[in-house]
Scaffold this motif. Structure first.
Motif, PDB file in Angstrom:
ATOM      1  N   VAL A 100       0.852  -1.189   0.000  1.00 48.21           N
ATOM      2  CA  VAL A 100       0.000   0.000   0.000  1.00 48.21           C
ATOM      3  C   VAL A 100       0.887   1.237   0.000  1.00 48.21           C
ATOM      4  O   VAL A 100       1.851   1.331   0.765  1.00 48.21           O
ATOM      5  N   VAL A 101       0.561   2.170  -0.897  1.00 46.00           N
ATOM      6  CA  VAL A 101       1.287   3.432  -1.022  1.00 46.00           C
ATOM      7  C   VAL A 101       0.306   4.578  -0.770  1.00 46.00           C
ATOM      8  O   VAL A 101      -0.702   4.696  -1.468  1.00 46.00           O
ATOM      9  N   GLY A 127      -0.356   5.345 -14.148  1.00 47.91           N
ATOM     10  CA  GLY A 127       0.870   4.600 -13.957  1.00 47.91           C
ATOM     11  C   GLY A 127       2.036   5.542 -14.158  1.00 47.91           C
ATOM     12  O   GLY A 127       2.416   5.861 -15.275  1.00 47.91           O
ATOM     13  N   GLY A 128       2.610   6.015 -13.058  1.00 46.34           N
ATOM     14  CA  GLY A 128       3.619   7.064 -13.159  1.00 46.34           C
ATOM     15  C   GLY A 128       4.990   6.582 -13.574  1.00 46.34           C
ATOM     16  O   GLY A 128       5.865   7.381 -13.891  1.00 46.34           O
ATOM     17  N   GLY A 129       5.206   5.265 -13.551  1.00 46.98           N
ATOM     18  CA  GLY A 129       6.482   4.708 -13.984  1.00 46.98           C
ATOM     19  C   GLY A 129       6.394   4.220 -15.421  1.00 46.98           C
ATOM     20  O   GLY A 129       5.449   4.503 -16.142  1.00 46.98           O
ATOM     21  N   ASN A 130       7.401   3.449 -15.834  1.00 44.49           N
ATOM     22  CA  ASN A 130       7.447   2.986 -17.210  1.00 44.49           C
ATOM     23  C   ASN A 130       6.627   1.715 -17.408  1.00 44.49           C
ATOM     24  O   ASN A 130       6.373   0.957 -16.469  1.00 44.49           O
ATOM     25  N   GLY A 131       6.215   1.505 -18.644  1.00 44.58           N
ATOM     26  CA  GLY A 131       5.550   0.257 -19.005  1.00 44.58           C
ATOM     27  C   GLY A 131       4.034   0.348 -18.965  1.00 44.58           C
ATOM     28  O   GLY A 131       3.444   1.352 -18.560  1.00 44.58           O
ATOM     29  N   ASP A 132       3.406  -0.749 -19.419  1.00 44.74           N
ATOM     30  CA  ASP A 132       1.945  -0.856 -19.419  1.00 44.74           C
ATOM     31  C   ASP A 132       1.482  -1.332 -18.047  1.00 44.74           C
ATOM     32  O   ASP A 132       1.630  -2.512 -17.714  1.00 44.74           O
ATOM     33  N   TYR A 133       0.924  -0.430 -17.259  1.00 43.83           N
ATOM     34  CA  TYR A 133       0.390  -0.882 -15.964  1.00 43.83           C
ATOM     35  C   TYR A 133      -0.547   0.155 -15.373  1.00 43.83           C
ATOM     36  O   TYR A 133      -0.530   1.325 -15.758  1.00 43.83           O
ATOM     37  N   ARG A 134      -1.350  -0.308 -14.446  1.00 41.24           N
ATOM     38  CA  ARG A 134      -2.208   0.555 -13.622  1.00 41.24           C
ATOM     39  C   ARG A 134      -2.116   0.063 -12.183  1.00 41.24           C
ATOM     40  O   ARG A 134      -1.765  -1.096 -11.926  1.00 41.24           O
ATOM     41  N   THR A 135      -2.468   0.926 -11.252  1.00 43.65           N
ATOM     42  CA  THR A 135      -2.626   0.516  -9.856  1.00 43.65           C
ATOM     43  C   THR A 135      -3.998   0.982  -9.367  1.00 43.65           C
ATOM     44  O   THR A 135      -4.425   2.091  -9.696  1.00 43.65           O
ATOM     45  N   PRO A 136      -4.706   0.167  -8.595  1.00 43.85           N
ATOM     46  CA  PRO A 136      -5.951   0.647  -7.981  1.00 43.85           C
ATOM     47  C   PRO A 136      -5.663   1.868  -7.109  1.00 43.85           C
ATOM     48  O   PRO A 136      -4.646   1.903  -6.400  1.00 43.85           O
ATOM     49  N   ALA A 157      -4.749  -5.380  -2.362  1.00 42.54           N
ATOM     50  CA  ALA A 157      -3.359  -5.614  -2.760  1.00 42.54           C
ATOM     51  C   ALA A 157      -3.022  -7.101  -2.725  1.00 42.54           C
ATOM     52  O   ALA A 157      -2.451  -7.652  -3.678  1.00 42.54           O
ATOM     53  N   ASP A 158      -3.390  -7.766  -1.631  1.00 37.91           N
ATOM     54  CA  ASP A 158      -3.086  -9.193  -1.507  1.00 37.91           C
ATOM     55  C   ASP A 158      -3.921 -10.043  -2.460  1.00 37.91           C
ATOM     56  O   ASP A 158      -3.457 -11.062  -2.967  1.00 37.91           O
ATOM     57  N   PHE A 159      -5.157  -9.623  -2.697  1.00 35.61           N
ATOM     58  CA  PHE A 159      -6.049 -10.411  -3.557  1.00 35.61           C
ATOM     59  C   PHE A 159      -5.541 -10.430  -4.997  1.00 35.61           C
ATOM     60  O   PHE A 159      -5.571 -11.466  -5.668  1.00 35.61           O
ATOM     61  N   TYR A 160      -5.080  -9.267  -5.476  1.00 38.28           N
ATOM     62  CA  TYR A 160      -4.652  -9.160  -6.874  1.00 38.28           C
ATOM     63  C   TYR A 160      -3.129  -9.184  -7.042  1.00 38.28           C
ATOM     64  O   TYR A 160      -2.658  -9.117  -8.177  1.00 38.28           O
ATOM     65  N   ARG A 161      -2.390  -9.252  -5.945  1.00 38.16           N
ATOM     66  CA  ARG A 161      -0.930  -9.178  -6.008  1.00 38.16           C
ATOM     67  C   ARG A 161      -0.486  -7.923  -6.774  1.00 38.16           C
ATOM     68  O   ARG A 161       0.149  -7.964  -7.812  1.00 38.16           O
TER      69      ARG A 161
END
Length: 352
Positions: A100-101, A127-136, A157-161
């Protein structure tokens, strides 16, 4: 459970401990310093670890280590500090490590100022870093929501890793409200059989990594992550509809700004203007389907403590069905109810 009067930052820290967080790595920055201060005092009492890293970059990489060992870990910071953590966050995403952030947003760009802001919307949701990603990304509008969402963030976080963010403007961190700490809703979580806990001679070593030198392997990994994001978009959207059933003018606002907007709605309705509010409680996934629930709307008005970032998602949600207008303040300036009201009357064409 009796309610306790707490400052937002301390309430978030206590909520994390109640949710099972025992390891916190961070670095001080205004306006979130009470979170590490609380953790430094309370975590040793329960056998946990608080460590003030030498920088935000170090802190997020310590989170990588703790999460990789299967522990519930958290870090917190404010806008420029979160920017420094983005490289580590994308490593966490690529390695599928839950954590968690927390970001108590302040004005920017750069070091900016220490007053409240919502100008990290793009950084949080794209997604503030590089690559294809999202965070809830959870976006509380009260201290109680900050407590509840922090607890839920660990479960998600634990459910979706995956890393999960909780974002509040600086006011959420600094103001005080009565809160209660209820038992968080528990999910049926998968076993952390991927964690680096030592083999004990019973299995092959686990390797946690985000490096894929074979492009086909990396594409397969990215597509696997995309399936995860689709599940999150399907199952983890949170939003509030406030007096939208008959609203001609529908505001869209989140966090503290939504509370100010609710007061404006009451004043407008007293003057004959039918106004309502869509309040995203998750800004990713964004509640696009909420906009299908406002059949009577004629105008949308986004209110935000930025120069206009959420407006892009609202325009996507609108899909050309309604005009979308914007009112915002930035740099740490807080929207005034009278100014929001004046903009609303301008948009709707005056009180009816």
């Amino acid at each position: 459970m009796a309610k306790i009067l707490m400052k937002g930052n301390e309430a978030v820290a206590k909520a994390a401990i109640e949710a099972g967080c025992k390891y916190f790595f961070g670095y001080p920055i205004t306006p979130q310093n009470e979170i590490p201060e609380y953790m430094a005092r309370e975590l040793p009492k329960i056998g946990g670890v608080f460590l003030q890293a030498e920088s935000e970059v170090s802190a997020i990489n310590m989170i990588y280590g703790g999460a990789g060992a299967g522990a519930r870990t958290m870090t917190s910071s404010s806008s420029p500090g979160i920017a420094l953590k983005q490289e580590g966050i994308t490593y966490l995403v690529g390695s599928e490590l839950p954590c968690v952030v927390v970001n108590m947003m302040r004005g920017g760009p750069g070091l900016g100022g220490i007053q409240p802001s919502q100008a990290d919307y793009f950084m949080s949701t794209r997604g503030g870093g590089n690559g294809d990603y999202r965070t809830p990304v959870f976006a509380p509008a009260s201290i109680q929501e900050a407590v509840d969402m922090t607890m839920e963030a660990f479960e998600v976080a634990d459910f979706y890793r995956t890393p999960v963010m909780v974002v509040g403007d600086g006011m959420i961190g600094q103001m005080m409200e009565p809160v209660e700490f209820n038992e968080p809703t528990k999910r049926d979580l998968p076993a952390k059989d991927w964690a680096t806990t030592g083999t004990k001679g019973d299995r092959k070593p686990n390797i946690i990594n985000s490096l894929y030198l074979d492009p086909q392997e990396l594409e397969d990994h990215c597509l696997k992550l995309e399936k995860k994001y689709a599940e999150i978009e399907k199952n983890e959207v949170r939003y509030e509809m406030y007096k939208t059933e008959d609203a001609d003018l529908v505001f869209v606002a989140y966090g503290t700004t939504s509370r100010i907007t609710k007061n404006v709605i009451e004043e407008l309705r007293a003057e004959g203007v039918k106004a309502g509010l869509i309040r995203p409680q998750t800004i990713w996934p964004f509640p696009f389907k909420a906009f299908d629930e406002i059949p009577n709307a004629k105008e949308l008005l986004v209110v935000e403590m930025s120069t206009g970032q959420m407006i892009e998602d609202v325009q996507i949600a609108s899909a050309g069905r309604w005009p979308v207008s914007f009112y915002g303040r930035t740099g740490g300036m807080i929207p005034e109810p009278n100014d929001i009201k004046a903009k609303a009357l301008e948009v709707i064409g005056g009180a009816k």
